[in-house]
Write a protein that holds these residues in place. Structure first.
Motif, PDB file in Angstrom:
ATOM      1  N   CYS A   1     -31.928 -18.257 -14.289  1.00 19.53           N
ATOM      2  CA  CYS A   1     -31.545 -18.539 -12.904  1.00 19.53           C
ATOM      3  C   CYS A   1     -30.899 -19.921 -12.847  1.00 19.53           C
ATOM      4  O   CYS A   1     -31.201 -20.782 -13.665  1.00 19.53           O
TER       5      CYS A   1
ATOM      6  N   TYR B   1     -28.142 -21.929  -2.725  1.00 21.62           N
ATOM      7  CA  TYR B   1     -28.812 -21.567  -3.980  1.00 21.62           C
ATOM      8  C   TYR B   1     -28.871 -20.050  -4.132  1.00 21.62           C
ATOM      9  O   TYR B   1     -28.590 -19.518  -5.213  1.00 21.62           O
ATOM     10  N   TYR B   2     -29.240 -19.332  -3.070  1.00 18.79           N
ATOM     11  CA  TYR B   2     -29.339 -17.877  -3.158  1.00 18.79           C
ATOM     12  C   TYR B   2     -27.978 -17.238  -3.420  1.00 18.79           C
ATOM     13  O   TYR B   2     -27.881 -16.239  -4.139  1.00 18.79           O
TER      14      TYR B   2
ATOM     15  N   LYS C   1     -32.607 -24.983  -8.925  1.00 22.39           N
ATOM     16  CA  LYS C   1     -32.831 -25.034  -7.481  1.00 22.39           C
ATOM     17  C   LYS C   1     -32.496 -26.429  -6.955  1.00 22.39           C
ATOM     18  O   LYS C   1     -32.669 -27.419  -7.676  1.00 22.39           O
TER      19      LYS C   1
ATOM     20  N   LYS D   1     -27.339 -17.897  -7.046  1.00 18.64           N
ATOM     21  CA  LYS D   1     -28.239 -17.044  -7.820  1.00 18.64           C
ATOM     22  C   LYS D   1     -27.695 -15.616  -7.887  1.00 18.64           C
ATOM     23  O   LYS D   1     -27.737 -14.972  -8.940  1.00 18.64           O
ATOM     24  N   GLN D   2     -27.163 -15.120  -6.778  1.00 17.35           N
ATOM     25  CA  GLN D   2     -26.573 -13.783  -6.772  1.00 17.35           C
ATOM     26  C   GLN D   2     -25.329 -13.741  -7.653  1.00 17.35           C
ATOM     27  O   GLN D   2     -25.102 -12.771  -8.374  1.00 17.35           O
TER      28      GLN D   2
ATOM     29  N   GLU E   1     -30.722 -24.206   0.415  1.00 18.35           N
ATOM     30  CA  GLU E   1     -31.411 -23.059  -0.159  1.00 18.35           C
ATOM     31  C   GLU E   1     -30.544 -21.794  -0.045  1.00 18.35           C
ATOM     32  O   GLU E   1     -30.495 -20.981  -0.973  1.00 18.35           O
ATOM     33  N   ALA E   2     -29.823 -21.640   1.059  1.00 16.18           N
ATOM     34  CA  ALA E   2     -28.914 -20.504   1.217  1.00 16.18           C
ATOM     35  C   ALA E   2     -27.787 -20.565   0.186  1.00 16.18           C
ATOM     36  O   ALA E   2     -27.382 -19.534  -0.367  1.00 16.18           O
TER      37      ALA E   2
ATOM     38  N   GLN F   1     -22.354 -15.272   2.141  1.00 16.59           N
ATOM     39  CA  GLN F   1     -22.707 -15.595   0.764  1.00 16.59           C
ATOM     40  C   GLN F   1     -21.465 -15.609  -0.125  1.00 16.59           C
ATOM     41  O   GLN F   1     -21.343 -16.449  -1.004  1.00 16.59           O
TER      42      GLN F   1
ATOM     43  N   LYS G   1     -26.392 -13.315 -11.140  1.00 16.00           N
ATOM     44  CA  LYS G   1     -26.731 -11.921 -11.451  1.00 16.00           C
ATOM     45  C   LYS G   1     -25.474 -11.085 -11.652  1.00 16.00           C
ATOM     46  O   LYS G   1     -25.419 -10.248 -12.552  1.00 16.00           O
TER      47      LYS G   1
ATOM     48  N   ASN H   1     -24.088 -11.418   6.463  1.00 15.48           N
ATOM     49  CA  ASN H   1     -24.755 -12.261   5.479  1.00 15.48           C
ATOM     50  C   ASN H   1     -24.017 -12.225   4.146  1.00 15.48           C
ATOM     51  O   ASN H   1     -23.818 -13.256   3.508  1.00 15.48           O
TER      52      ASN H   1
END
Length: 109
Positions: free
Chosen positions: A90, A75-76, A93, A79-80, A72-73, A27, A83, A23
């Motif tokens: 954030c 987006y995550y 979306k 988002k990471q 959405e994946a 990503q 961070k 994963n």
């Protein structure tokens, strides 16, 4: 290699070594794809990347045709990356297919 991609490689090196390897590798590929998109739109470092780049990325041809779950994946992953770069807030979306006013291919009229 471009400075932005080098920055993403450096930031995600430790991140991709921990946790679920498959994963995290997936990503990381999505983060690098986003970085390449930002380079094509004139960004040279993560400091120049913002919400407008993210929205343009979602609206680009390869991403806009993906399913809601896949967007959405993405987006995550972004988002990471937010961070890891210690950006405030954030990223935006992605809109769902219904919210964008498009119909899915398998629905009948």
């Amino acid at each position: 290699m471009k400075p932005l991609l080098l920055e993403i490689h450096r930031l995600t090196n430790g991140y991709s070594r921990k946790g679920g390897k498959d994963n995290r590798a997936q990503q990381r590929k999505r983060m690098l794809a986003f970085g390449e998109f930002c380079i094509a739109n004139g960004a040279h470092s993560m400091g120049q990347v913002g919400g407008k780049h993210v929205i343009r990325y979602y609206r680009s041809e390869p991403i806009s045709v993906l399913s809601d779950r896949t967007r959405e994946a993405h987006y995550y992953a972004i988002k990471q990356l937010w961070k890891l770069t210690e950006k405030k807030g954030c990223p935006p979306k992605p809109f769902s297919v219904e919210r964008r006013g498009e119909r899915k291919k398998w629905t009948s009229e």
